[in-house]
Design a protein around this motif. Structure first.
Motif, PDB file in Angstrom:
ATOM      1  N   VAL A 121       0.836  -1.197   0.000  1.00 22.29           N
ATOM      2  CA  VAL A 121       0.000   0.000   0.000  1.00 22.29           C
ATOM      3  C   VAL A 121       0.876   1.255   0.000  1.00 22.29           C
ATOM      4  O   VAL A 121       0.608   2.215  -0.739  1.00 22.29           O
ATOM      5  CB  VAL A 121      -0.952   0.009   1.213  1.00 22.29           C
ATOM      6  CG1 VAL A 121      -1.794   1.284   1.222  1.00 22.29           C
ATOM      7  CG2 VAL A 121      -1.855  -1.215   1.193  1.00 22.29           C
ATOM      8  N   ILE A 136      -8.796   7.394  -1.099  1.00 19.95           N
ATOM      9  CA  ILE A 136      -8.739   5.972  -0.766  1.00 19.95           C
ATOM     10  C   ILE A 136     -10.019   5.613  -0.018  1.00 19.95           C
ATOM     11  O   ILE A 136     -10.288   6.162   1.052  1.00 19.95           O
ATOM     12  CB  ILE A 136      -7.518   5.643   0.118  1.00 19.95           C
ATOM     13  CG1 ILE A 136      -6.224   6.094  -0.565  1.00 19.95           C
ATOM     14  CG2 ILE A 136      -7.463   4.157   0.428  1.00 19.95           C
ATOM     15  CD1 ILE A 136      -5.002   5.955   0.318  1.00 19.95           C
ATOM     16  N   GLU A 138     -12.003   3.015   2.130  1.00 22.44           N
ATOM     17  CA  GLU A 138     -11.644   1.901   3.011  1.00 22.44           C
ATOM     18  C   GLU A 138     -12.165   0.560   2.503  1.00 22.44           C
ATOM     19  O   GLU A 138     -11.438  -0.441   2.488  1.00 22.44           O
ATOM     20  CB  GLU A 138     -12.163   2.156   4.434  1.00 22.44           C
ATOM     21  CG  GLU A 138     -11.425   3.245   5.184  1.00 22.44           C
ATOM     22  CD  GLU A 138     -11.927   3.378   6.615  1.00 22.44           C
ATOM     23  OE1 GLU A 138     -12.795   2.577   7.019  1.00 22.44           O
ATOM     24  OE2 GLU A 138     -11.448   4.295   7.322  1.00 22.44           O
ATOM     25  N   GLU A 140     -13.002  -0.375  -0.523  1.00 22.01           N
ATOM     26  CA  GLU A 140     -12.332  -0.807  -1.752  1.00 22.01           C
ATOM     27  C   GLU A 140     -10.939  -1.348  -1.445  1.00 22.01           C
ATOM     28  O   GLU A 140     -10.503  -2.340  -2.031  1.00 22.01           O
ATOM     29  CB  GLU A 140     -12.261   0.352  -2.740  1.00 22.01           C
ATOM     30  CG  GLU A 140     -13.618   0.762  -3.296  1.00 22.01           C
ATOM     31  CD  GLU A 140     -13.508   1.928  -4.276  1.00 22.01           C
ATOM     32  OE1 GLU A 140     -12.355   2.353  -4.567  1.00 22.01           O
ATOM     33  OE2 GLU A 140     -14.551   2.396  -4.755  1.00 22.01           O
ATOM     34  N   LEU A 141     -10.258  -0.701  -0.516  1.00 26.22           N
ATOM     35  CA  LEU A 141      -8.926  -1.171  -0.123  1.00 26.22           C
ATOM     36  C   LEU A 141      -9.031  -2.528   0.572  1.00 26.22           C
ATOM     37  O   LEU A 141      -8.227  -3.433   0.324  1.00 26.22           O
ATOM     38  CB  LEU A 141      -8.269  -0.146   0.805  1.00 26.22           C
ATOM     39  CG  LEU A 141      -6.860  -0.471   1.338  1.00 26.22           C
ATOM     40  CD1 LEU A 141      -5.901  -0.767   0.191  1.00 26.22           C
ATOM     41  CD2 LEU A 141      -6.341   0.692   2.174  1.00 26.22           C
ATOM     42  N   HIS A 144      -9.736  -5.151  -2.017  1.00 21.88           N
ATOM     43  CA  HIS A 144      -8.571  -5.347  -2.894  1.00 21.88           C
ATOM     44  C   HIS A 144      -7.594  -6.358  -2.292  1.00 21.88           C
ATOM     45  O   HIS A 144      -7.037  -7.198  -3.005  1.00 21.88           O
ATOM     46  CB  HIS A 144      -7.873  -4.002  -3.113  1.00 21.88           C
ATOM     47  CG  HIS A 144      -6.737  -4.056  -4.087  1.00 21.88           C
ATOM     48  ND1 HIS A 144      -6.924  -3.997  -5.449  1.00 21.88           N
ATOM     49  CD2 HIS A 144      -5.395  -4.164  -3.892  1.00 21.88           C
ATOM     50  CE1 HIS A 144      -5.747  -4.068  -6.053  1.00 21.88           C
ATOM     51  NE2 HIS A 144      -4.806  -4.166  -5.138  1.00 21.88           N
ATOM     52  N   VAL A 152      -7.379  -2.317   7.433  1.00 21.43           N
ATOM     53  CA  VAL A 152      -7.202  -1.162   6.539  1.00 21.43           C
ATOM     54  C   VAL A 152      -6.968   0.112   7.335  1.00 21.43           C
ATOM     55  O   VAL A 152      -6.094   0.920   7.012  1.00 21.43           O
ATOM     56  CB  VAL A 152      -8.432  -1.011   5.617  1.00 21.43           C
ATOM     57  CG1 VAL A 152      -8.453   0.371   4.967  1.00 21.43           C
ATOM     58  CG2 VAL A 152      -8.432  -2.102   4.562  1.00 21.43           C
ATOM     59  N   TYR A 332      -7.837   0.821  -5.822  1.00 22.66           N
ATOM     60  CA  TYR A 332      -8.460   1.508  -4.682  1.00 22.66           C
ATOM     61  C   TYR A 332      -8.059   2.985  -4.600  1.00 22.66           C
ATOM     62  O   TYR A 332      -8.479   3.688  -3.685  1.00 22.66           O
ATOM     63  CB  TYR A 332      -8.107   0.799  -3.376  1.00 22.66           C
ATOM     64  CG  TYR A 332      -6.615   0.683  -3.105  1.00 22.66           C
ATOM     65  CD1 TYR A 332      -5.908   1.729  -2.529  1.00 22.66           C
ATOM     66  CD2 TYR A 332      -5.917  -0.471  -3.440  1.00 22.66           C
ATOM     67  CE1 TYR A 332      -4.549   1.634  -2.297  1.00 22.66           C
ATOM     68  CE2 TYR A 332      -4.563  -0.588  -3.206  1.00 22.66           C
ATOM     69  CZ  TYR A 332      -3.877   0.461  -2.633  1.00 22.66           C
ATOM     70  OH  TYR A 332      -2.531   0.363  -2.399  1.00 22.66           O
TER      71      TYR A 332
END
Length: 338
Positions: A121, A136, A138, A140-141, A144, A152, A332
C-alpha cells in the motif's frame, strides 16, 4: 535454548519480530544454507518471512555486529565477516530453500495483519502522490487485499503518521498532493529542530558508534555504488548524531517530521531520479567535526546540509512535474479532480 523452549517463547509472544528474523537468518548462515558472499537484501527476506522490512533490517544489523554479515559497496549485506575478500553472490534467496522453523513461522504469522499489506500500500500511494490528489475508500482497499476494514484503518493510520495520507473535512482518506511547499515546510522544521538537537546531544554521542558511522560514510563516499545504501546511512546518522539529544520530546519531534521527508526521498528514487553523492560528503563532514569536538562547526555544517538537501529535493520535484502521471494506479486509488 532447546526447540521446545523456543516454541514456548514464541507461543507466549515474548520474542519480537526482529529477534525471530535474526534467529532464522543466523541458523541458516551457521548451517551453510546461506553461503559466504551471498548478498542479503531486506525485501526478499521480508517476503519469505512475510513480515515488513523493519525487523529484517534490525536483524541484519545485529548479525553485522556479531560478524556474521557485513556491508559492502553494493546494496545489502554479504554473508560472512568483513575482510574475507569474497566476491558477491547475487542469487535469489528464495531459490536457496531458506529453512524457517515451525515455531518461527507460526510466531511470524501471528503478527498484526496490517504488516502483511503495508509495504504494498505504501508503494502504491507513494508512486502517485507527486502527480496529484487521490482518494482511498476503506471498503475498496479492504476488498482489494481481502482484509477487514480494521486492518485497513491500521494501515492508513500508519501512512498518516508518515505524512503520506490524511483525512479531509469530510473524513475521506486523501493521498497527496506532494508539493514543493509541503517539502519546504518540513525542511523548515528540520532546520529548527536538527541543528539544535546536535548541539544539545553532542556530549552524549556514543564515540565508538560515531567512529563506525564515519567509516561507513567514508566507504560510501569512495565507492561508486555508495549511494545504494544512502537511505540506511542517513537513518544511522540521524540516530547517532541527532537523536543523541537527551530531550525525549525533541527526539519525537525530529522523528515525526522526518517520516514524510524520508517518504519523499524514497518516492523520488522510485521514479528513477538519482541520489546526490554530496549528501554523503556533507554528513561525513558533520560526523568528523563532532568526532573532533567542534560542536558549533558541526551544527553549522548540518544547517548547510539541510539547505542543500532542500534545494536538491525541490530541483528533482521540478523534473517530476513534467513527467506524465502514472498510466495505471491501484484500483483503490481514485484521482480527485480539483
Amino acid at each position: 535454548m532447546t526447540e521446545s523452549m523456543k516454541e514456548e517463547q514464541a507461543a507466549t509472544g515474548s520474542q519480537k519480530r526482529y529477534e525471530i528474523a535474526e534467529e532464522v537468518l543466523r541458523s541458516n548462515i551457521e548451517a551453510g544454507t546461506l553461503p559466504a558472499g551471498l548478498v542479503l537484501l531486506e525485501g526478499p527476506i521480508a517476503d519469505i518471512l512475510q513480515t515488513s522490512r523493519a525487523p529484517v533490517q534490525r536483524a541484519l544489523q545485529t548479525l553485522e555486529a556479531d560478524g556474521l554479515v557485513h556491508r559492502f559497496a553494493g546494496r545489502g549485506f554479504l554473508v560472512g565477516p568483513p575482510g574475507d575478500g569474497v566476491e558477491p553472490i547475487r542469487t535469489d534467496i528464495k531459490a536457496l530453500g531458506l529453512v524457517v522453523p515451525r515455531h518461527a513461522d507460526e510466531a511470524l504469522q501471528s503478527r498484526s495483519s496490517w504488516e502483511r499489506i503495508y509495504n504494498t500500500v505504501e508503494a502504491d500511494v507513494a508512486g502517485c502522490v507527486v502527480f496529484g490528489r487521490y482518494r482511498i475508500v476503506e471498503m475498496e482497499l479492504a476488498n482489494h487485499f481481502n482484509v477487514s476494514r480494521t486492518v485497513v484503518r491500521d494501515v492508513l493510520t500508519r501512512l498518516r503518521e508518515r505524512g503520506l495520507v490524511r483525512k479531509n473535512q469530510s473524513s475521506h482518506w486523501i493521498a497527496g498532493p506532494l508539493t514543493a511547499q509541503t517539502v519546504k515546510d518540513h525542511f523548515v522544521l528540520r532546520t529548527m529542530l536538527e541543528p539544535p538537537a546536535i548541539r544539545l546531544g553532542a556530549p552524549a554521542v556514543n564515540r565508538a558508534r560515531l567512529e563506525t558511522l564515519l567509516k561507513r560514510l567514508r566507504t560510501a563516499e569512495d565507492s561508486a555504488g555508495g549511494l545504494s545504501n544512502s537511505e540506511a546511512i542517513q537513518i544511522e546518522f540521524i540516530e547517532c548524531c541527532v537523536l543523541a539529544a537527551p530531550n525525549e520530546r525533541l527526539r519525537d519531534l525530529v522523528r515525526n517530521n522526518l517520516l514524510p521527508v524520508t517518504a519523499t526521498d524514497r518516492l523520488l528514487r522510485r521514479l528513477g531520479l538519482p541520489g546526490d553523492p554530496a549528501i554523503i560528503t556533507e554528513l561525513r563532514l558533520v560526523a568528523e567535526l563532532l568526532l573532533r569536538g567542534a560542536t558549533e562547526s558541526a551544527v553549522s555544517m548540518m544547517a548547510t546540509h539541510l539547505e542543500a538537501s532542500l534545494n536538491r529535493t525541490i530541483a528533482q520535484m521540478k523534473i517530476v512535474a513534467i513527467i506524465p502521471g502514472p498510466g495505471v494506479t491501484a484500483a483503490y486509488l481514485t484521482p480527485v479532480l480539483d
